[in-house]
Write an enzyme that holds these catalytic residues in place. Structure first.
Site: not given
Ligand code: NOJ
Length: 533
Positions: A100, A265, A328
């Site tokens: 990641d 993402e 998330d």
């Molecule tokens: C997206 C991530 O999936 C999330 O978990 C994170 O808090 C934010 N980006 C900031 O990096």
């Protein structure tokens, strides 16, 4: 596999949230040796690629999404050597490993930021985004952190504000600075050279901000009582046209190596999302398609419209992908209920495109209510009631204390249902969600139609039904999902005269069907291999 397809097109990705997958040393937090111990399971399940949420050194203000060193492993998770070992054992099994990459921001404890904040003329100052206070001494504009509160914090030493779209401990890097770009590209090369197969790239659509940092306009849809950070449209702090040139550069870095993948993402509506494939397919290979997660209403009509819209919007040669859950988002079984989650799993694993599975969803793991004193997610702390801890609880392996996850005290509470909802139990139960997932993955692997065939909607007059045909060579596979609360009998003889049931979300159904009268229970999905004439 046809040479015309890359592994990232035909494979299935499984997201591991390393803190919660398997603890090997009893500290209550998952780690790399733990993941290694579970490769057998992943292989049995039928996973081809694992993506690990961040494992880099971090103060863990956002559980690793606040990186303090882009080219090492946090001791909490293990060592670089242990990561190498995990990668090599995964590769021996034919599995890929994705890391990641978190390029939008670093930890405020990263040496770059420590230097940057030390004085206004430090060479690293321009690696981050600094502005003078507004005339009233407040933040330079009205931007809001995704976690809640302003997106700016004042640095008292140098008298300027720095930007953080997330936590104050996650300072946004200045992607207009070529030195920043090179530093992150070098980090990518470091991991590629070690054999990492690709990256999921965190908030890639936020990397570049409007150069003038104008105020964001109000969102007319926002209503009082909703989280304050959703009050404004994110017009100027994300999805800027210049982001594509940066992504092209990242792609060039990936293309220096053989057969690597970039997954971005991106939470955007379909028509904006598809731009991230790049004008000449020189963007990310897979812009994450979260539209099944963000879909307002879960019903056959809305899902069919979404799938058709996406299929139409994809650029020529752009490969689709689908996601039902991640770290998330509330878990799919909690959003939809267990029965509908089985249909959703069938959908995910039979649509055209690369599926990404979130750990534990193969068991139907549900969100775990977290008492306020145990909330640790920075978003949950700043915006109570909107935390992400519930979907990050430990993997449920077996019924022993610690759920087979840990011998210590887990960092987040275990679900109360773990003694019954766990891998061991579900491996023995042919009706379980795990058995269904395992079976669908097996089917997908064996079927060219499912793993790389074409997609076509099959029209039906039933409003609660979504049916589609996947096709490759002479092979045709029909998927029928009854999302309604009543059983239906359908005439699908337009597709062919007869077929064989290959999977069912309900009672294990097998055998032959004549397609002029296919019966489905309420909330049941079927996969039918169409008999060749
Ligand atoms: C997206 C991530 O999936 C999330 O978990 C994170 O808090 C934010 N980006 C900031 O990096």
């Amino acid at each position: 596999m046809k040479a015309s397809h890359h592994w990232w097109q035909t494979d299935v990705v499984y997201q591991i949230y390393p803190r919660s997958f398997q603890d090997s040393n009893g500290d209550g937090i998952g780690d790399l040796p733990g993941i290694r111990q579970r490769l057998d399971y992943l292989q049995w399940l039928g996973i081809d690629a694992i993506w690990l949420s961040p494992i880099f050194p971090s103060p863990m203000a956002d559980f690793g999404y606040d990186v303090a060193n882009y080219v090492d492993v946090d001791p909490m998770f293990g060592t670089l050597a242990e990561l190498d070992q995990l990668v090599s054992e995964a590769h021996q099994r034919g599995m890929r490993v994705l890391l990641d990459l978190v390029p939008n921001h670093s930890s405020d404890e990263h040496p770059w930021f420590v230097a940057a904040r030390s004085s206004r003329d430090n060479p690293y100052r321009d690696w981050y985004i600094w502005r003078d206070p507004a005339p009233d001494g407040g933040p330079p504009n009205n931007w809001l952190s995704h976690f809640g509160g302003p997106a700016w914090s004042l640095d008292p030493t140098t008298g300027q504000y720095y930007l953080h779209l997330f936590d104050p401990k996650q300072a946004d890097l200045n992607w207009r600075n070529p030195a920043v770009r090179q530093a992150i590209y070098d980090a990518m090369r470091f991991w590629f050279a070690r054999g990492i197969d690709g990256f999921r790239i965190d908030v890639i659509w936020m990397l570049i901000k409007h150069p003038d940092l104008p105020d964001n306009p109000p969102d007319p849809q926002w209503k009082p009582g909703q989280p304050e950070q959703h009050r404004l449209l994110r017009r100027h702090d994300q999805h800027q046209p210049e982001v594509h040139a940066i992504i092209r550069e990242m792609r060039m870095v990936a293309d220096e190596y053989q057969d690597r993948v970039l997954i971005g993402e991106i939470y955007l509506p379909i028509d904006d999302l598809v731009a991230y494939y790049g004008e000449n397919l020189d963007g990310v290979h897979l812009p994450f398609n979260f539209n099944l997660v963000t879909l307002g209403e879960w019903n056959a009509h809305a899902i069919r419209a979404l799938v058709e819209h996406y299929e139409r919007a994809l650029p020529p040669g752009g490969w689709p992908n689908w996601v039902l859950g991640n770290h998330d988002q509330p878990r799919v079984a909690s959003r939809l209920g267990q029965s509908m989650a089985r249909l959703a799993q069938m959908l995910l694993l039979t649509l055209r495109g690369t599926p990404t599975l979130y750990y534990g969803d193969e068991l139907g793991m549900e969100d775990v209510p977290i008492p306020s004193e145990l909330v640790v997610d920075p978003q949950g702390i700043r915006t109570p009631g909107h935390g992400r801890d519930p979907e990050r609880t430990p993997m449920q392996w077996d019924a022993t204390p610690g759920a087979g996850f840990t011998t210590g005290t887990p960092w987040l509470p275990l679900a109360v249902d773990y003694p019954s909802r766990n891998v061991t139990r579900q491996q023995d139960d042919p009706q379980s969600m795990l058995a269904l997932t395992h079976h669908l993955l097996e089917l997908r692997r064996a079927s060219a139609a499912l793993n790389r065939g074409s997609y076509a909607t099959v029209a039906t007059s039933e409003p609660d039904l979504f049916a589609y045909l996947r096709q490759a060579g002479g092979e045709q596979v029909l998927v029928i999902l009854n999302m309604g609360a009543t059983p239906v009998t359908l005439d699908l003889s337009s597709v062919g005269p007869t077929g064989t049931i290959a999977a069912s979300t309900g009672m294990q159904r097998t055998g032959h069907v004549t397609l002029d009268a296919v019966m489905l229970d309420a909330v049941e999905g079927l996969v039918i291999a169409i008999d060749e004439d």
